[in-house]
Scaffold this active site. Structure first.
Site, mmCIF file in Angstrom:
data_model
loop_
_atom_site.group_PDB
_atom_site.id
_atom_site.type_symbol
_atom_site.label_atom_id
_atom_site.label_comp_id
_atom_site.label_asym_id
_atom_site.label_seq_id
_atom_site.Cartn_x
_atom_site.Cartn_y
_atom_site.Cartn_z
ATOM 1 N N GLU A 352 0.933 -1.089 0.116
ATOM 2 C CA GLU A 352 -0.004 -0.061 -0.198
ATOM 3 C C GLU A 352 0.881 1.268 -0.022
ATOM 4 O O GLU A 352 0.613 2.199 -0.427
ATOM 5 C CB GLU A 352 -0.964 -0.084 1.289
ATOM 6 C CG GLU A 352 -2.275 0.858 1.142
ATOM 7 C CD GLU A 352 -3.262 0.919 2.101
ATOM 8 O OE1 GLU A 352 -3.104 1.401 3.251
ATOM 9 O OE2 GLU A 352 -4.262 0.402 1.862
ATOM 10 N N HIS A 383 5.824 -26.618 3.163
ATOM 11 C CA HIS A 383 5.025 -27.903 2.703
ATOM 12 C C HIS A 383 3.958 -26.983 1.767
ATOM 13 O O HIS A 383 2.996 -28.018 1.413
ATOM 14 C CB HIS A 383 4.510 -28.334 3.847
ATOM 15 C CG HIS A 383 5.388 -29.108 4.786
ATOM 16 N ND1 HIS A 383 6.139 -30.303 4.652
ATOM 17 C CD2 HIS A 383 5.886 -28.801 5.987
ATOM 18 C CE1 HIS A 383 7.021 -30.538 5.580
ATOM 19 N NE2 HIS A 383 6.946 -29.661 6.393
ATOM 20 N N LYS A 502 -13.589 1.935 -3.837
ATOM 21 C CA LYS A 502 -14.642 2.312 -2.827
ATOM 22 C C LYS A 502 -15.686 3.019 -3.437
ATOM 23 O O LYS A 502 -17.003 2.807 -3.262
ATOM 24 C CB LYS A 502 -13.948 3.306 -1.802
ATOM 25 C CG LYS A 502 -12.874 2.431 -1.063
ATOM 26 C CD LYS A 502 -12.471 3.322 0.313
ATOM 27 C CE LYS A 502 -11.379 2.902 0.785
ATOM 28 N NZ LYS A 502 -10.709 4.045 1.786
HETATM 29 O O1 F6P Z 1 -8.492 1.702 2.025
HETATM 30 C C1 F6P Z 1 -7.302 1.694 2.648
HETATM 31 C C2 F6P Z 1 -7.130 2.155 3.834
HETATM 32 O O2 F6P Z 1 -7.481 3.587 3.776
HETATM 33 C C3 F6P Z 1 -6.011 1.899 4.856
HETATM 34 O O3 F6P Z 1 -4.908 2.700 4.301
HETATM 35 C C4 F6P Z 1 -6.297 2.176 5.965
HETATM 36 O O4 F6P Z 1 -5.493 1.310 6.851
HETATM 37 C C5 F6P Z 1 -7.685 1.259 6.146
HETATM 38 O O5 F6P Z 1 -8.296 1.779 4.611
HETATM 39 C C6 F6P Z 1 -8.889 1.607 7.073
HETATM 40 O O6 F6P Z 1 -8.751 2.912 7.273
HETATM 41 P P1 F6P Z 1 -9.479 3.573 8.440
HETATM 42 O O7 F6P Z 1 -8.784 3.153 9.634
HETATM 43 O O8 F6P Z 1 -9.672 5.085 7.950
HETATM 44 O O9 F6P Z 1 -10.899 2.928 8.660
#
Ligand code: F6P
Length: 538
Positions: A352, A383, A502
Site C-alpha cells: 500500500e 510444505h 470504494k
Molecule cells: O482503504 C485503505 C485504507 O485507507 C488503509 O490505508 C487503512 O489502513 C484502512 O483503509 C482503514 O482505514 P480507517 O482506519 O480510516 O478505517
C-alpha cells in the site's frame, strides 16, 4: 539515469552468471555483510552482491540525498505532499521528556497525554471496572477495524500473547475486519452482550467495512438487551480515530474516544491509540517496551552511517534485486508461529505504501517499484509453496525472520522444537542460495532432483521475540519502505489507488438493490443479472 544507477547496471552485467555459491566463497563474507542494531542482526551475506555493488548502492543512497530525506521525515516536514502532511509515526514512540516541535507545538506532549488516557482505559478494563449494561464487568473486547486499524494490532497481539501480565487475565481480545460479517457473525453466536465491549478503530471513521460491522454489533446489543441504542453505544463502544467529531456523531461518548492525528498513516498507526488491543493484551508496560524498541530503531536510522544502517541496507538490497536483478516477488518467512500475521501486515505496509507508478513530479516512473509480497510461517510454507522457490521458474527474494532463543524454562520437547525450526530456517536459506552445492553428496541425479539455487535472501535474527525486539523489527520495515520510496521518487504515505474501488462499490450497492440493464460494462451487467436471478429463486 544517475551516475550510480549506471554503475549498478554495469555491475549487474559484470555479475551475470556469477552464482551465490561463488559469492559465498569470498573471505569473511558473513562478517562483512552482517549488521547489528536495536536488538536485531541483519545478515545480507546471501544477497547477490559483492563489495563493489555494496559501495555502488551506498553511492546511490548518497546521490538521492537520503540523509536529507531521513531528516525531513523525522523532523515532521511534509513528506506526504498529495495529502499535504508529515508522516510522524516515529513521534509516537518518542520517550516522555523529549521534544519534537512541529508548528510551534511539542508533539511529544500530545503523544504522552494520549498514552496516559490509554493507561486509564487499560487499567479500568483490567480491573473489571468497565461495566456493561447489566453491571457485569467487561471480559470480551472486540476490535472492529480494517487495514492498518486491524492488521498491526492483530499481528502484535498474536506475536506477544505470552507477555500477557496477570492483570490482563480474564480479558479476551477478538478482531473483526471483513465487511461481509464472517468473523462477526461467528463471534456474536458465542459472546455475551452484557460483558462485551467494542473498540471501533478507524482513522477516518468513514470506512464502510468498519461501519457495517459496527452497525451489526449495535443491532445485536439492542436486540439482546432490549435497551436504548444511544445508551448501549455509550457503555459498550470505544472509538479510536483521527476524526473524533464523526465518532461523536455516531454516538460514542467523548470520554470514550482515543484520538490520534492525521499525520499518523493508517498502516503506521499501531503505535497510537489503534494499539489499544495490544496494550490490553500485554499491559501498558509491554506497550511502552514495544514503543521503546521502535524508538531504538528510529535513533539508529537517524544516526548510523549508511554502511551500517539496517533500514537503509535492507532497502538497498531490495533496490538491487528489483531494479538490477529483475526479481519481483518477495517472500516473508518467519520461523516462529507467533509471527503468523507478519506477512499480512507487511503486505499492507509495503504494497500500500510503495505500490505506486507515478513519481512526486507527476511523471510515470520508468523503474519497477514495489514487488509482490506474500508469505507464511516458514516451516508451513515449506510444505506449500517452497517447491516454486526451489525448482520453479520465478526468481524470488526472501526474508527469513527467526529468534535465536525461545522456550527458556519450558519443556525439553519445546526447546527441541525450536532447534528444529532454527535448523530448517538455516537449511532453507542455504539450499535456496547454493542449490545442489548444499548437498554433501553431489552424486549423479536426474534433472527433477536438481536444485539451481541462486535465490537471494536476508536473515533477520532476533535474540528473542519480545515487545522491544518486535517494535524494532516493525520500525525496520517501516523505514526500509521509506528509503525505497525516496530512491524511486514516489510518495509512500498516500493510497489513492484504493479510493476508486470504494467509489465504484458505493454505486454498485444501488445497482444490487435495483439493477438496470445496460448500466455498466457487459461483465458487470451480466453478473448483476445472474445475482438477481439467484436471489429471486430463493
Ligand atoms: O482503504 C485503505 C485504507 O485507507 C488503509 O490505508 C487503512 O489502513 C484502512 O483503509 C482503514 O482505514 P480507517 O482506519 O480510516 O478505517
Amino acid at each position: 539515469m544517475s551516475h550510480a544507477w549506471n554503475k549498478l547496471q554495469a555491475s549487474a552485467e559484470r555479475l551475470r552468471g556469477v552464482h551465490l555459491r561463488d559469492l559465498l566463497q569470498s573471505e569473511q563474507r558473513f562478517e562483512k555483510l552482517s549488521f547489528n542494531a536495536a536488538h536485531l542482526l541483519l545478515d545480507l551475506s546471501r544477497q547477490r552482491i559483492d563489495e563493489q555493488v555494496f559501495a555502488e548502492l551506498l553511492e546511490l543512497a548518497n546521490e538521492r540525498q537520503l540523509d536529507k530525506a531521513i531528516k525531513s521525515l523525522l523532523r515532521g516536514e511534509i513528506v506526504n505532499p498529495t495529502e499535504n502532511r508529515p508522516a510522524l509515526h516515529s513521534a509516537l514512540r518518542m520517550p516522555a521528556g523529549t521534544e519534537l516541535i512541529v508548528d510551534k507545538a511539542n508533539l511529544v506532549d500530545g503523544v504522552q497525554a494520549t498514552l496516559e488516557r490509554m493507561t486509564d482505559f487499560v487499567d479500568k478494563i483490567h480491573a473489571g471496572q468497565w461495566r456493561g449494561y447489566s453491571g457485569r464487568a467487561i471480559s470480551e473486547v472486540v476490535n472492529i477495524g480494517v487495514g492498518g486499524s486491524d492488521l498491526g494490532p492483530l499481528m502484535v497481539c498474536e506475536a506477544l500473547h505470552e507477555f500477557k501480565p496477570q492483570a490482563a487475565d480474564g480479558v479476551n481480545i477478538h478482531f473483526v475486519s471483513s465487511m461481509d460479517g464472517s468473523q462477526l457473525s461467528n463471534l456474536l453466536l458465542e459472546l455475551n452482550p452484557e460483558t462485551t465491549l467494542f473498540v471501533l478503530s478507524s482513522k477516518s471513521f468513514g470506512t464502510l467495512d468498519t461501519l457495517a460491522n459496527a452497525a451489526t454489533a449495535i443491532d445485536w446489543l439492542v436486540e439482546r438487551s432490549g435497551l436504548n441504542r444511544e445508551l448501549l453505544i455509550q457503555q459498550h463502544f470505544i472509538g479510536v480515530t483521527a476524526s473524533p467529531e464523526k465518532a461523536i456523531a455516531w454516538g460514542i461518548a467523548e470520554d470514550s474516544i482515543l484520538k490520534f492525528w492525521d499525520w499518523t498513516g493508517g498502516r503506521y498507526s499501531l503505535w497510537s491509540g489503534i494499539g489499544l488491543p495490544i496494550a490490553l493484551t500485554i499491559g501498558m508496560q509491554g506497550f511502552r517496551d514495544l514503543l521503546a524498541g521502535a524508538h531504538a530503531m528510529d535513533s539508529h536510522f537517524a544516526q548510523a552511517s549508511y554502511e551500517e544502517n539496517l533500514p537503509i541496507l535492507l532497502a538497498l538490497m531490495g533496490i538491487w534485486n528489483i531494479n538490477f536483478q529483475d526479481i519481483h516477488a518477495h517472500a516473508i518467512l518467519p520461523y516462529d508461529g507467533r509471527l503468523a500475521h507478519l506477512p499480512a501486515y507487511l503486505e499492507q505496509l509495503e504494497m500500500e505504501s510503495n505500490g505506486k507508478s507515478v513519481k512526486h513530479d507527476g511523471e510515470l516512473s520508468d523503474q519497477r517499484t514495489c514487488p509482490i509480497l506474500w508469505g507464511e510461517i516458514g516451516p508451513n510454507a515449506q510444505h506449500a509453496f517452497y517447491q516454486l522457490l526451489h525448482q520453479g521458474t520465478e526468481p524470488v527474494m526472501s526474508d527469513f525472520i527467526v529468534p535465536a532463543r525461545r522456550y527458556e524454562g519450558r519443556a525439553a520437547g519445546l526447546l527441541e522444537q525450536h532447534q528444529l525450526a532454527l535448523a530448517n530456517c538455516l537449511a532453507q536459506a542455504r539450499v535456496l542460495a547454493l542449490g545442489d552445492a548444499a548437498l554433501k553428496d553431489d552424486s549423479e541425479r536426474p534433472p527433477w532432483q536438481r536444485y539451481a539455487g541462486n535465490q537471494p535472501s536476508s536473515v533477520i535474527l532476533m535474540e528473542t521475540l519480545n515487545p522491544a525486539s518486535l517494535g524494532s523489527l516493525i520500525a525496520l520495515y517501516e523505514h526500509k519502505v521509506y528509503v525505497q520510496a525516496v530512491i524511486w521518487g514516489i510518495n509512500p504515505f498516500d493510497q489513492w489507488g484504493v479510493e476508486l474501488g470504494k467509489k465504484v462499490a458505493n454505486d454498485l450497492i444501488e445497482a444490487l438493490r435495483q439493477p438496470v440493464s445496460g448500466s455498466y460494462d457487459q461483465a458487470t451487467d451480466g453478473l448483476l443479472a445472474a445475482i438477481q436471478q439467484l436471489q429471486e429463486e430463493n
